[in-house]
Design a protein around this motif. Sequence first.
Motif, PDB file in Angstrom:
ATOM      1  N   GLY A  67       0.851  -1.181   0.000  1.00 13.29           N
ATOM      2  CA  GLY A  67       0.000   0.000   0.000  1.00 13.29           C
ATOM      3  C   GLY A  67       0.885   1.229   0.000  1.00 13.29           C
ATOM      4  O   GLY A  67       2.039   1.182  -0.395  1.00 13.29           O
ATOM      5  N   SER A  68       0.354   2.320   0.461  1.00 16.52           N
ATOM      6  CA  SER A  68       1.123   3.563   0.540  1.00 16.52           C
ATOM      7  C   SER A  68       2.001   3.533   1.788  1.00 16.52           C
ATOM      8  O   SER A  68       1.640   2.952   2.806  1.00 16.52           O
ATOM      9  N   VAL A  69       3.162   4.160   1.703  1.00 18.54           N
ATOM     10  CA  VAL A  69       4.050   4.269   2.868  1.00 18.54           C
ATOM     11  C   VAL A  69       3.285   4.959   3.999  1.00 18.54           C
ATOM     12  O   VAL A  69       2.589   5.948   3.763  1.00 18.54           O
ATOM     13  N   PRO A  70       3.368   4.455   5.226  1.00 25.69           N
ATOM     14  CA  PRO A  70       2.661   5.097   6.348  1.00 25.69           C
ATOM     15  C   PRO A  70       3.059   6.566   6.510  1.00 25.69           C
ATOM     16  O   PRO A  70       4.221   6.925   6.308  1.00 25.69           O
ATOM     17  N   ILE A  71       2.102   7.379   6.855  1.00 27.25           N
ATOM     18  CA  ILE A  71       2.353   8.804   7.080  1.00 27.25           C
ATOM     19  C   ILE A  71       2.735   8.986   8.542  1.00 27.25           C
ATOM     20  O   ILE A  71       1.980   8.623   9.433  1.00 27.25           O
ATOM     21  N   LEU A  72       3.915   9.510   8.764  1.00 28.76           N
ATOM     22  CA  LEU A  72       4.426   9.724  10.118  1.00 28.76           C
ATOM     23  C   LEU A  72       4.532  11.223  10.354  1.00 28.76           C
ATOM     24  O   LEU A  72       5.409  11.879   9.801  1.00 28.76           O
ATOM     25  N   ARG A  73       3.650  11.759  11.177  1.00 29.52           N
ATOM     26  CA  ARG A  73       3.605  13.203  11.400  1.00 29.52           C
ATOM     27  C   ARG A  73       3.601  13.527  12.878  1.00 29.52           C
ATOM     28  O   ARG A  73       3.119  12.759  13.702  1.00 29.52           O
ATOM     29  N   ASP A  74       4.100  14.715  13.182  1.00 26.72           N
ATOM     30  CA  ASP A  74       4.052  15.286  14.531  1.00 26.72           C
ATOM     31  C   ASP A  74       4.750  14.422  15.578  1.00 26.72           C
ATOM     32  O   ASP A  74       4.332  14.380  16.724  1.00 26.72           O
ATOM     33  N   LEU A  75       5.785  13.723  15.170  1.00 27.13           N
ATOM     34  CA  LEU A  75       6.606  12.951  16.101  1.00 27.13           C
ATOM     35  C   LEU A  75       7.938  13.691  16.200  1.00 27.13           C
ATOM     36  O   LEU A  75       8.881  13.413  15.462  1.00 27.13           O
ATOM     37  N   GLU A  76       8.010  14.657  17.106  1.00 25.51           N
ATOM     38  CA  GLU A  76       9.128  15.604  17.119  1.00 25.51           C
ATOM     39  C   GLU A  76      10.487  14.990  17.391  1.00 25.51           C
ATOM     40  O   GLU A  76      11.507  15.577  17.065  1.00 25.51           O
ATOM     41  N   ASN A  77      10.561  13.796  17.954  1.00 28.33           N
ATOM     42  CA  ASN A  77      11.851  13.164  18.241  1.00 28.33           C
ATOM     43  C   ASN A  77      12.259  12.117  17.218  1.00 28.33           C
ATOM     44  O   ASN A  77      13.308  11.502  17.356  1.00 28.33           O
ATOM     45  N   LEU A  78      11.427  11.908  16.213  1.00 29.94           N
ATOM     46  CA  LEU A  78      11.701  10.879  15.214  1.00 29.94           C
ATOM     47  C   LEU A  78      12.932  11.255  14.388  1.00 29.94           C
ATOM     48  O   LEU A  78      12.967  12.312  13.765  1.00 29.94           O
ATOM     49  N   THR A  79      13.955  10.377  14.383  1.00 35.27           N
ATOM     50  CA  THR A  79      15.184  10.649  13.639  1.00 35.27           C
ATOM     51  C   THR A  79      15.378   9.717  12.450  1.00 35.27           C
ATOM     52  O   THR A  79      16.019  10.101  11.480  1.00 35.27           O
ATOM     53  N   GLN A  80      14.849   8.494  12.511  1.00 42.49           N
ATOM     54  CA  GLN A  80      15.057   7.539  11.427  1.00 42.49           C
ATOM     55  C   GLN A  80      13.777   6.788  11.098  1.00 42.49           C
ATOM     56  O   GLN A  80      13.084   6.305  11.999  1.00 42.49           O
ATOM     57  N   VAL A  81      13.517   6.671   9.784  1.00 42.84           N
ATOM     58  CA  VAL A  81      12.409   5.866   9.275  1.00 42.84           C
ATOM     59  C   VAL A  81      13.014   4.911   8.258  1.00 42.84           C
ATOM     60  O   VAL A  81      13.565   5.344   7.248  1.00 42.84           O
ATOM     61  N   ILE A  82      12.934   3.620   8.558  1.00 40.21           N
ATOM     62  CA  ILE A  82      13.550   2.623   7.685  1.00 40.21           C
ATOM     63  C   ILE A  82      12.485   1.623   7.260  1.00 40.21           C
ATOM     64  O   ILE A  82      12.036   0.796   8.047  1.00 40.21           O
ATOM     65  N   PHE A  83      12.078   1.733   5.989  1.00 38.18           N
ATOM     66  CA  PHE A  83      11.067   0.851   5.408  1.00 38.18           C
ATOM     67  C   PHE A  83      11.646   0.083   4.223  1.00 38.18           C
ATOM     68  O   PHE A  83      10.917  -0.336   3.333  1.00 38.18           O
TER      69      PHE A  83
END
Length: 160
Positions: A67-83
Amino acid sequence: MSSMQIEIDWRGKLEMSFPVRRCSSVKLDHTGCVTHSFDIEIYAPFFSNTGTTSLERVNMAYNKLNGSVPILRDLENLTQVIFRDNEFDSVQAQSFSSNSLNVVDLSYQRHDGFTLFDHAFSSLPSGIKIVLIGNTISTIPSHAFDGLNNASLDLTDLSI
């Protein structure tokens, strides 16, 4: 406050679909470990009562997520997204929103015709590294990377 990470690495055994704009939930146990499914849109208000606003890293590589890549919003400490190495078919507009994000790895999506929508990666922080290695992308929209400053974009082995 301790940092939080979500790691799912079941080497091809996790299969999920992420329908566009459908909100479900991420289930965490009392220690912060994932017990159930993921969400197409993950917003900080959802996490406010669970202590997950400190989420720093999401790694769901080497699975069969589609499907579509998940939308990751308003997570102010998020540094890495690995899909990396999944079966996602698209990246929606402004899928990622975090001023501390420094890596987005979407390499090796096993889907012919991986689609980037306008503004897919727009307005990400300075110095971000975006990895799209080994994908087949039919067209890169002219505004897919609007607002990027001092970014690293890895398009190695990209088929267009």
